[in-house]
Design a protein around this motif. Structure first.
Motif, PDB file in Angstrom:
ATOM      1  N   GLY A  94     -10.504  30.613  77.673  1.00  0.00           N
ATOM      2  CA  GLY A  94      -9.339  30.765  78.534  1.00  0.00           C
ATOM      3  C   GLY A  94      -9.583  30.461  79.994  1.00  0.00           C
ATOM      4  O   GLY A  94      -8.653  30.525  80.801  1.00  0.00           O
ATOM      5  N   PHE A  95     -10.833  30.080  80.353  1.00  0.00           N
ATOM      6  CA  PHE A  95     -11.166  29.925  81.769  1.00  0.00           C
ATOM      7  C   PHE A  95     -11.765  28.553  82.116  1.00  0.00           C
ATOM      8  O   PHE A  95     -12.368  28.396  83.175  1.00  0.00           O
ATOM      9  CB  PHE A  95     -12.130  31.036  82.202  1.00  0.00           C
ATOM     10  CG  PHE A  95     -11.496  32.384  82.255  1.00  0.00           C
ATOM     11  CD1 PHE A  95     -10.944  32.869  83.428  1.00  0.00           C
ATOM     12  CD2 PHE A  95     -11.424  33.184  81.110  1.00  0.00           C
ATOM     13  CE1 PHE A  95     -10.334  34.116  83.471  1.00  0.00           C
ATOM     14  CE2 PHE A  95     -10.822  34.425  81.148  1.00  0.00           C
ATOM     15  CZ  PHE A  95     -10.274  34.898  82.329  1.00  0.00           C
ATOM     16  N   SER A  96     -11.584  27.560  81.284  1.00  0.00           N
ATOM     17  CA  SER A  96     -12.218  26.261  81.536  1.00  0.00           C
ATOM     18  C   SER A  96     -11.571  25.497  82.689  1.00  0.00           C
ATOM     19  O   SER A  96     -12.171  24.574  83.237  1.00  0.00           O
ATOM     20  CB  SER A  96     -12.191  25.392  80.274  1.00  0.00           C
ATOM     21  OG  SER A  96     -10.852  25.117  79.885  1.00  0.00           O
ATOM     22  N   ASP A  97     -10.353  25.870  83.043  1.00  0.00           N
ATOM     23  CA  ASP A  97      -9.658  25.140  84.115  1.00  0.00           C
ATOM     24  C   ASP A  97      -9.842  25.774  85.490  1.00  0.00           C
ATOM     25  O   ASP A  97      -9.182  25.373  86.452  1.00  0.00           O
ATOM     26  CB  ASP A  97      -8.159  25.038  83.807  1.00  0.00           C
ATOM     27  CG  ASP A  97      -7.866  24.088  82.658  1.00  0.00           C
ATOM     28  OD1 ASP A  97      -8.679  23.178  82.431  1.00  0.00           O
ATOM     29  OD2 ASP A  97      -6.841  24.274  81.979  1.00  0.00           O
ATOM     30  N   VAL A  98     -10.735  26.756  85.593  1.00  0.00           N
ATOM     31  CA  VAL A  98     -10.887  27.443  86.876  1.00  0.00           C
ATOM     32  C   VAL A  98     -11.319  26.488  87.982  1.00  0.00           C
ATOM     33  O   VAL A  98     -10.893  26.636  89.135  1.00  0.00           O
ATOM     34  CB  VAL A  98     -11.884  28.620  86.738  1.00  0.00           C
ATOM     35  CG1 VAL A  98     -13.302  28.131  86.456  1.00  0.00           C
ATOM     36  CG2 VAL A  98     -11.868  29.489  87.979  1.00  0.00           C
ATOM     37  N   ILE A  99     -12.127  25.468  87.660  1.00  0.00           N
ATOM     38  CA  ILE A  99     -12.573  24.556  88.718  1.00  0.00           C
ATOM     39  C   ILE A  99     -11.453  23.622  89.178  1.00  0.00           C
ATOM     40  O   ILE A  99     -11.591  22.961  90.210  1.00  0.00           O
ATOM     41  CB  ILE A  99     -13.812  23.719  88.295  1.00  0.00           C
ATOM     42  CG1 ILE A  99     -13.513  22.881  87.045  1.00  0.00           C
ATOM     43  CG2 ILE A  99     -15.016  24.607  88.080  1.00  0.00           C
ATOM     44  CD1 ILE A  99     -14.632  21.912  86.704  1.00  0.00           C
ATOM     45  N   GLU A 100     -10.373  23.568  88.411  1.00  0.00           N
ATOM     46  CA  GLU A 100      -9.225  22.768  88.825  1.00  0.00           C
ATOM     47  C   GLU A 100      -8.156  23.639  89.493  1.00  0.00           C
ATOM     48  O   GLU A 100      -7.514  23.214  90.457  1.00  0.00           O
ATOM     49  CB  GLU A 100      -8.631  22.054  87.610  1.00  0.00           C
ATOM     50  CG  GLU A 100      -7.633  20.982  87.974  1.00  0.00           C
ATOM     51  CD  GLU A 100      -7.485  19.936  86.889  1.00  0.00           C
ATOM     52  OE1 GLU A 100      -6.657  19.036  87.068  1.00  0.00           O
ATOM     53  OE2 GLU A 100      -8.194  20.026  85.871  1.00  0.00           O
ATOM     54  N   ILE A 101      -7.987  24.847  88.999  1.00  0.00           N
ATOM     55  CA  ILE A 101      -7.011  25.764  89.584  1.00  0.00           C
ATOM     56  C   ILE A 101      -7.457  26.208  90.965  1.00  0.00           C
ATOM     57  O   ILE A 101      -6.651  26.335  91.896  1.00  0.00           O
ATOM     58  CB  ILE A 101      -6.811  26.988  88.665  1.00  0.00           C
ATOM     59  CG1 ILE A 101      -6.206  26.538  87.334  1.00  0.00           C
ATOM     60  CG2 ILE A 101      -5.923  28.033  89.331  1.00  0.00           C
ATOM     61  CD1 ILE A 101      -6.180  27.633  86.276  1.00  0.00           C
ATOM     62  N   GLY A 102      -8.750  26.454  91.129  1.00  0.00           N
ATOM     63  CA  GLY A 102      -9.285  26.875  92.420  1.00  0.00           C
ATOM     64  C   GLY A 102      -8.716  28.213  92.843  1.00  0.00           C
ATOM     65  O   GLY A 102      -8.596  29.148  92.050  1.00  0.00           O
ATOM     66  N   ALA A 122     -14.552  16.382  84.333  1.00  0.00           N
ATOM     67  CA  ALA A 122     -13.229  16.054  83.796  1.00  0.00           C
ATOM     68  C   ALA A 122     -12.836  17.051  82.702  1.00  0.00           C
ATOM     69  O   ALA A 122     -13.684  17.664  82.055  1.00  0.00           O
ATOM     70  CB  ALA A 122     -13.235  14.639  83.239  1.00  0.00           C
ATOM     71  N   LYS A 123     -11.539  17.185  82.497  1.00  0.00           N
ATOM     72  CA  LYS A 123     -11.025  18.171  81.544  1.00  0.00           C
ATOM     73  C   LYS A 123     -11.593  17.949  80.141  1.00  0.00           C
ATOM     74  O   LYS A 123     -11.885  18.904  79.416  1.00  0.00           O
ATOM     75  CB  LYS A 123      -9.493  18.119  81.505  1.00  0.00           C
ATOM     76  CG  LYS A 123      -8.863  19.236  80.695  1.00  0.00           C
ATOM     77  CD  LYS A 123      -7.355  19.245  80.839  1.00  0.00           C
ATOM     78  CE  LYS A 123      -6.713  20.382  80.050  1.00  0.00           C
ATOM     79  NZ  LYS A 123      -7.159  21.712  80.481  1.00  0.00           N
ATOM     80  N   ALA A 124     -11.765  16.690  79.750  1.00  0.00           N
ATOM     81  CA  ALA A 124     -12.283  16.394  78.413  1.00  0.00           C
ATOM     82  C   ALA A 124     -13.690  16.923  78.212  1.00  0.00           C
ATOM     83  O   ALA A 124     -14.129  17.134  77.067  1.00  0.00           O
ATOM     84  CB  ALA A 124     -12.251  14.885  78.166  1.00  0.00           C
ATOM     85  N   PHE A 125     -14.416  17.128  79.304  1.00  0.00           N
ATOM     86  CA  PHE A 125     -15.802  17.592  79.216  1.00  0.00           C
ATOM     87  C   PHE A 125     -15.922  19.101  79.465  1.00  0.00           C
ATOM     88  O   PHE A 125     -17.016  19.587  79.728  1.00  0.00           O
ATOM     89  CB  PHE A 125     -16.680  16.826  80.203  1.00  0.00           C
ATOM     90  CG  PHE A 125     -17.084  15.465  79.713  1.00  0.00           C
ATOM     91  CD1 PHE A 125     -18.304  15.276  79.083  1.00  0.00           C
ATOM     92  CD2 PHE A 125     -16.233  14.386  79.845  1.00  0.00           C
ATOM     93  CE1 PHE A 125     -18.670  14.030  78.615  1.00  0.00           C
ATOM     94  CE2 PHE A 125     -16.589  13.127  79.388  1.00  0.00           C
ATOM     95  CZ  PHE A 125     -17.813  12.946  78.760  1.00  0.00           C
ATOM     96  N   ARG A 126     -14.813  19.822  79.368  1.00  0.00           N
ATOM     97  CA  ARG A 126     -14.848  21.270  79.517  1.00  0.00           C
ATOM     98  C   ARG A 126     -14.615  21.931  78.160  1.00  0.00           C
ATOM     99  O   ARG A 126     -13.767  21.470  77.387  1.00  0.00           O
ATOM    100  CB  ARG A 126     -13.784  21.745  80.495  1.00  0.00           C
ATOM    101  CG  ARG A 126     -13.900  21.132  81.889  1.00  0.00           C
ATOM    102  CD  ARG A 126     -12.762  21.610  82.766  1.00  0.00           C
ATOM    103  NE  ARG A 126     -12.421  20.586  83.752  1.00  0.00           N
ATOM    104  CZ  ARG A 126     -11.234  20.451  84.323  1.00  0.00           C
ATOM    105  NH1 ARG A 126     -10.256  21.295  83.997  1.00  0.00           N
ATOM    106  NH2 ARG A 126     -11.003  19.500  85.208  1.00  0.00           N
ATOM    107  N   ALA A 127     -15.368  22.985  77.897  1.00  0.00           N
ATOM    108  CA  ALA A 127     -15.259  23.693  76.622  1.00  0.00           C
ATOM    109  C   ALA A 127     -15.187  25.191  76.865  1.00  0.00           C
ATOM    110  O   ALA A 127     -15.613  25.686  77.905  1.00  0.00           O
ATOM    111  CB  ALA A 127     -16.466  23.360  75.741  1.00  0.00           C
ATOM    112  N   GLU A 128     -14.643  25.907  75.874  1.00  0.00           N
ATOM    113  CA  GLU A 128     -14.516  27.357  75.948  1.00  0.00           C
ATOM    114  C   GLU A 128     -15.126  27.994  74.699  1.00  0.00           C
ATOM    115  O   GLU A 128     -15.049  27.414  73.605  1.00  0.00           O
ATOM    116  CB  GLU A 128     -13.038  27.756  76.063  1.00  0.00           C
ATOM    117  CG  GLU A 128     -12.333  27.152  77.269  1.00  0.00           C
ATOM    118  CD  GLU A 128     -10.831  27.450  77.275  1.00  0.00           C
ATOM    119  OE1 GLU A 128     -10.356  28.094  76.306  1.00  0.00           O
ATOM    120  OE2 GLU A 128     -10.145  27.053  78.233  1.00  0.00           O
ATOM    121  N   VAL A 129     -15.723  29.184  74.878  1.00  0.00           N
ATOM    122  CA  VAL A 129     -16.297  29.894  73.726  1.00  0.00           C
ATOM    123  C   VAL A 129     -15.923  31.370  73.808  1.00  0.00           C
ATOM    124  O   VAL A 129     -15.723  31.919  74.895  1.00  0.00           O
ATOM    125  CB  VAL A 129     -17.839  29.753  73.692  1.00  0.00           C
ATOM    126  CG1 VAL A 129     -18.240  28.305  73.477  1.00  0.00           C
ATOM    127  CG2 VAL A 129     -18.481  30.304  74.961  1.00  0.00           C
TER     128      VAL A 129
END
Length: 696
Positions: A94-102, A122-129
């Motif tokens: 649930g937190f992979s977009d933190v570097i984009e949301i800032g 890039a978003k394609a290279f972000r994963a969540e566990v």
């Protein structure tokens, strides 16, 4: 091992245009210097060329060197130019977009077209566990190691060359991150893994993740560069220790830097700040403005009581100059400075408004300014300085490099033609604009720190700084300018004044009234052990080392903190609640010009810094020779109103110490040229510094 009686040391500073080298032979009290063009495609190539050149001039072999301290802009450039490794990021579900949301915050409220920094991953290279750690460190959801392996395999198949891991609340309890690292390393072979609890164990999920992503992004190229450089040095016969300059103004062993290259982002600028600080101390200047200008950038740093100001966080690759929030946040101790794209190679162009714009684009070392005659055709600051008469085309780098004045004239004339003005007026426009840009940056930086420029002395370092220092000082109403010996390679000399250093931080939020000192002292023992181990080969901790304790503090309910020095006993802070509250209020008031009554303070994080002994052997006599100190005169241009004036030209190395001279004047040396305006007076002191008194 680092020889405590080492006699021969070398400082190497790679800049965007030139690579500077300073060799100190402590036994003979001799200093040797060299400056060569940087090789952008392979910085190690230029370093080795300069290495061979300086050894030859000193009459030494590589095996004679005890140590090398090296600074590089490689990491900064990789982040700015986006030339790092393809990197994957694994976060809490649930937190992979933190570097984009800032921070969900606009850095300029009224700019409808502002450009936010693009994430490095890039978003394609972000994963969540699946995993979760509570804010107090309790593991709420154990890590799913198999999920980590699946996501890591997917990223590796996509071409990831490095992996970053950043889990929620990892600084409080890093167990899940460490387990994730172990799981990835089982399947990833030699692919480097960076975990946030090791890279930046601080609160602030966005900033911590950004820092970890940056570390992972540059780690493969840093490792490859350092491996290649060290191998080439060994092949040449160098058997001593190679140390790398850190952003925090200290140095560390190569092994430490390989794992955490994010700590050397401001490696090069730190050397210039250290040089300025050393000069300020030697001259008794309580307040100094370090001004370091080379071929590509200019750096500005405040020196208070002989020490450069430092911060625990900064930004890199800003999309908008001077705008906080427009860059990638980095959590790492660094010299607090302002860096702008203003150097000798800065390119002048016509803006959309029909005005001259200078920088931040630079001609660099290749092709370089037009006057280098290496294929460059665009007008640069160096071309303008040559056309204004400030530079001697036959004495650039002491005559080792000849400048073609006609090439400079052609480049500047192309700009002048578009503006319907003379080439000399266009050159003056370039000079005036670049100097004003640097003065504006200094003015803002000093104001942000609550200072008054009139109370500062300006210390110029770098090959281009003395050309602009007096003009910049006048804009800031600074009356005193200092140009140290070997000013053009002062940053490299500053590296040799560095001390081995390590920093650590731990998160433990506590009200000042309720600090659990047993836990705090356990954290400090942990930090001391970690730092001692991380220093690497060639650095030993002994009784001469200093331990500096500090705490990040705030008023209860606040988010931002201020760093507060704590009295210490060895590596432990003294248990003194009243002193902590008072020290915090003084630090808070110093920054914000107010304090909040009847509100308790709390500690957000605890810090420890380890500083090794200061090096010796930097007291070599300034370079002199017996030639005539008067080299004649030449016409130099001071703008449309003043026009051309005849300036006396002096040879720096043979200037008599103590004698006062008047401007307008040019003082030439091998690595730089000092421009002294008409209403200024200058002298050389016994230490070889050129001290200029400027009328504001």
């Amino acid at each position: 091992m680092m020889d405590k009686n080492a006699q021969i040391r070398l400082g190497v500073d790679i800049g965007g245009t030139f690579t500077d080298l300073v060799l100190v032979d402590e036994a003979r009290g001799a200093v040797h210097i060299a400056k060569v063009l940087t090789t952008p495609d392979d910085p190690a190539e230029g370093t080795l060329a300069g290495f061979r050149k300086i050894l030859e001039s000193a009459g030494l072999e590589a095996s004679d060197l005890a140590s090398i301290v090296h600074a590089t802009t490689l990491i900064t450039n990789a982040l700015i130019e986006r030339k790092g490794a393809r990197t994957g990021l694994i976060t809490t579900e649930g937190f992979s977009d933190v570097i984009e949301i800032g921070r969900e915050k606009r850095f300029d409220l009224y700019d409808l077209h502002q450009e936010m920094p693009e994430p490095l991953i890039a978003k394609a290279f972000r994963a969540e566990v699946p995993e979760r750690v509570h804010v107090d460190g309790e593991v709420v959801l154990p890590l799913d190691a198999e999920a980590v392996k699946r996501e890591a395999e997917r990223l590796l198949k996509m071409g990831a060359e490095s992996i970053a891991v950043s889990f929620l609340h990892a600084p409080v309890n890093p167990a899940n991150e460490r387990a994730a690292q172990a799981a990835i390393e089982e399947i990833a072979g030699d692919t480097p893994v960076s975990i946030s609890s090791a890279v930046a164990p601080e609160t602030g999920e966005y900033e911590r993740t950004s820092t970890t992503a940056a570390n992972a992004y540059v780690r493969p190229i840093a490792d490859a560069y350092l491996t290649r450089l060290l191998a080439n040095l060994r092949d040449s016969g160098f058997a001593g220790d190679l140390f790398i300059m850190l952003s925090n103004s200290g140095f560390a062993a190569v092994e430490s830097v390989r794992e955490h290259p994010v700590r050397i982002i401001e490696s090069g600028p730190a050397g210039g700040a250290l040089a300025a600080a050393q000069i300020a101390r030697s001259l008794g200047e309580a307040h100094a403005l370090g001004f370091d200008m080379g071929g590509t950038t200019a750096k500005i740093c405040l020196i208070e009581d002989g020490e450069p100001a430092t911060e625990n966080r900064f930004e890199v690759a800003r999309t908008s100059r001077f705008q906080k929030g427009s860059g990638l946040p980095i959590l790492s101790p660094t010299v607090d400075l302002v860096e702008i794209g203003a150097g000798g190679g800065s390119i002048a162009q016509i803006s959309d408004l029909g005005l001259i714009r200078v920088g931040p684009q630079s001609a660099g070392a290749a092709p370089g300014p037009a006057c280098y005659a290496q294929g460059g055709a665009q007008p640069t600051v160096t071309d303008a300085n040559l056309l204004l008469g400030y530079l001697n085309p036959d004495f650039f780098l002491g005559g080792a490099m000849w400048l073609e004045a006609e090439k400079a004239r052609e480049a500047v004339s192309s700009l002048a033609g578009e503006l319907d003005m003379s080439a000399h007026d266009a050159a003056w426009g370039i000079y005036e604009i670049i100097t004003e840009q640097m003065a504006s940056a200094a003015r803002v930086h000093i104001a942000e720190k609550g200072g008054d420029p009139r109370n500062y002395a300006l210390i110029a370092t770098g090959g281009a700084a003395p050309l602009h220092a007096c003009h910049m000082a006048r804009k800031l109403y600074i009356r005193r300018v200092v140009c140290p010996p070997d000013v053009g390679v002062a940053s490299a000399a500053g590296l040799l004044a560095a001390r081995p250093r390590a920093d650590a931080v731990r998160v433990l939020v506590s009200d000042v009234d309720a600090v659990d000192w047993t836990r705090v002292e356990a954290l400090y023992r942990e930090m001391a052990a970690q730092m001692t181990e991380s220093l690497g080969e060639g650095i030993e901790v002994d009784s001469r080392w200093e331990f500096l304790c500090a705490a990040d503090m705030r008023y209860r309910g606040q988010t931002d903190t201020v760093s507060v020095p704590l009295p210490g006993a060895g590596e432990m802070p003294v248990r003194d609640r009243a002193n902590m509250q008072e020290s915090f209020e003084r630090a808070y008031e110093r920054r914000y010009l107010r304090k909040i009554e009847n509100v308790a303070a709390e500690v957000a994080a605890w810090r420890l810094t380890m500083l090794g002994p200061a090096p010796g052997g930097m007291d070599a006599a300034p370079l002199t020779d017996d030639s005539d100190f008067e080299k004649g005169a030449r016409k130099i241009y001071f703008g449309p109103e003043a026009g051309f004036e005849e300036a006396r030209v002096y040879h720096r190395y043979s200037l008599p110490a103590g004698r006062e001279f008047s401007g307008p004047a040019i003082v030439e040396e091998r690595e730089s040229t000092i421009v002294v305006p008409e209403d200024a007076r200058f002298r050389k002191d016994a230490g070889g510094h050129i001290i200029i008194e400027v009328n504001g």
